[in-house]
Design an enzyme around this catalytic site. Structure first.
Site, mmCIF file in Angstrom:
data_model
loop_
_atom_site.group_PDB
_atom_site.id
_atom_site.type_symbol
_atom_site.label_atom_id
_atom_site.label_comp_id
_atom_site.label_asym_id
_atom_site.label_seq_id
_atom_site.Cartn_x
_atom_site.Cartn_y
_atom_site.Cartn_z
ATOM 1 N N CYS A 235 -16.011 6.741 -4.911
ATOM 2 C CA CYS A 235 -15.004 5.698 -5.116
ATOM 3 C C CYS A 235 -14.202 5.887 -6.399
ATOM 4 O O CYS A 235 -13.084 5.384 -6.519
ATOM 5 C CB CYS A 235 -15.666 4.320 -5.122
ATOM 6 S SG CYS A 235 -16.561 3.952 -3.600
ATOM 7 N N HIS B 269 -10.579 -0.719 -7.945
ATOM 8 C CA HIS B 269 -11.244 -0.290 -6.721
ATOM 9 C C HIS B 269 -11.587 -1.523 -5.910
ATOM 10 O O HIS B 269 -12.142 -2.492 -6.424
ATOM 11 C CB HIS B 269 -12.499 0.498 -7.065
ATOM 12 C CG HIS B 269 -13.369 0.792 -5.887
ATOM 13 N ND1 HIS B 269 -12.872 1.329 -4.725
ATOM 14 C CD2 HIS B 269 -14.709 0.613 -5.688
ATOM 15 C CE1 HIS B 269 -13.862 1.479 -3.858
ATOM 16 N NE2 HIS B 269 -14.976 1.044 -4.408
ATOM 17 N N ASN C 48 -13.406 -1.576 1.752
ATOM 18 C CA ASN C 48 -13.642 -0.543 0.745
ATOM 19 C C ASN C 48 -13.280 0.810 1.342
ATOM 20 O O ASN C 48 -13.965 1.300 2.239
ATOM 21 C CB ASN C 48 -15.111 -0.579 0.323
ATOM 22 C CG ASN C 48 -15.448 0.419 -0.776
ATOM 23 O OD1 ASN C 48 -14.696 1.346 -1.044
ATOM 24 N ND2 ASN C 48 -16.591 0.228 -1.402
#
Length: 331
Positions: A122, A258, A288
């Site tokens: 990520c 994020h 996500n």
């Protein structure tokens, strides 16, 4: 002496265009609840997620990355043949090798440029930004495509309701170009800070790989522990980045984080003393998307007019490894 000092310039990497791409299929929580023991209420309350996009058979990490790159090039008014560097952040490449960046390169019709992948999950896009910015500042590149692209749906255990509801597929891209700027107020990447701590491998990982099981594996996560580390690490690294740029939270126009969980976004903003309206939130629409998360959110806020030239941005992310980082950017 003062005239000489004022005339001095610094070579910086400036973001000149943004772009993104999402798979055609958009999946609601209600649709997901037909396949998994969950509900729209349960997902929204714990994560803020309402929708995610899932790649179809003909959509891969490199095809999504290519579409996002084309959009960013168009926004920048840059011809693909003028790109001399492609850095693609992904944890879900098309193949074990070669790098998916080379597939993007070929699809864009670029005969020769530096092209490689970065794997930091990520945080991958932040890692890719620093790599490209360093190469531009050093003079080894002039125009770069920096891309975050993922097809996380390929590595999800669709029987694990604790993880499969959290992720989606997509890609985001930016064009970064070398510019000479005279002051700290000029556009470009002002500071970057990256970290990693491999002791936390078992909190967020994939249980496979070419060198271990010979399989792709599935994503595994201990959500509570990840949440705790994320709030602390993200607030710390954003303050660290701002300090390195000689700035403070009061100077920030937008945080582009994020998009892992709405509660993490809220908690991080509170730790920094930032108003929630300064945080770009797309987790409700995209879920996500790992390395694609930050550039997807950035492109969304640029195209809807929230982010304007001259705004001070903080880009931040944390992912498996653990890895985490932040970039301070004058857009």
């Amino acid at each position: 002496m003062s005239d000489i000092a004022s005339a001095a310039t610094t070579r910086r990497a400036v973001i000149t265009g943004t772009g993104s791409a999402l798979p055609v299929r958009r999946v609601s929580n209600a649709e997901l609840a037909e396949q998994v023991d969950t509900s729209d209420e349960w997902i929204v309350e714990r994560t803020g997620i309402r929708f995610r996009h899932i790649a179809g058979p003909d959509e891969t990490t490199s095809t999504l990355a290519t579409d996002a790159a084309r959009a960013a090039l168009a926004a920048a008014g840059t011809d693909a043949r003028d790109i001399d560097l492609i850095v693609l952040a992904t944890a879900t490449p098309d193949q074990t090798f070669p790098a998916s960046a080379t597939r993007v390169q070929a699809a864009l019709g670029i005969d020769d440029c530096v092209a490689f992948d970065v794997a930091a999950v990520c945080s991958g896009f932040l890692y890719a930004v620093q790599v490209a910015e360093s190469m531009i500042r050093a003079g080894s590149a002039n125009r770069a495509l920096v891309i975050g692209a993922e097809t996380f749906s390929r590595i999800l255990d669709w029987e694990d309701r604790a993880t499969c509801v959290l992720f989606g597929d997509g890609a985001g891209a930016i064009v970064m170009e070398a510019r000479e700027t005279a002051t700290q107020d000029g556009r470009g990447v002002l500071a970057t800070k990256l970290h990693a701590d491999g002791r936390h491998n078992q909190l967020l990982y994939v249980d496979g790989g070419p060198s271990t099981t010979g399989t792709v594996g599935k994503l595994r996560m201990k959500g509570k522990e990840v949440f705790r580390h994320a709030v602390v690490n993200l607030a710390a690294v954003m303050n660290e980045g701002l300090a390195a740029a000689g700035l403070g939270p009061e100077d920030v126009d937008w945080v582009v984080p994020h998009q892992a969980n709405a509660r993490i976004l809220d908690a991080t903003a509170r730790k920094l003393g930032l108003a929630p309206e300064k945080v770009v939130v797309t987790v409700d629409q995209h879920a996500n998307t790992s390395a694609a998360s930050v550039p997807l959110a950035l492109d969304t806020a640029v195209r809807d007019g929230r982010i304007k030239p001259g705004d001070l941005l903080v880009l931040e992310a944390m992912g498996g490894g653990f890895t985490w980082g932040a970039a301070i950017v004058r857009f």
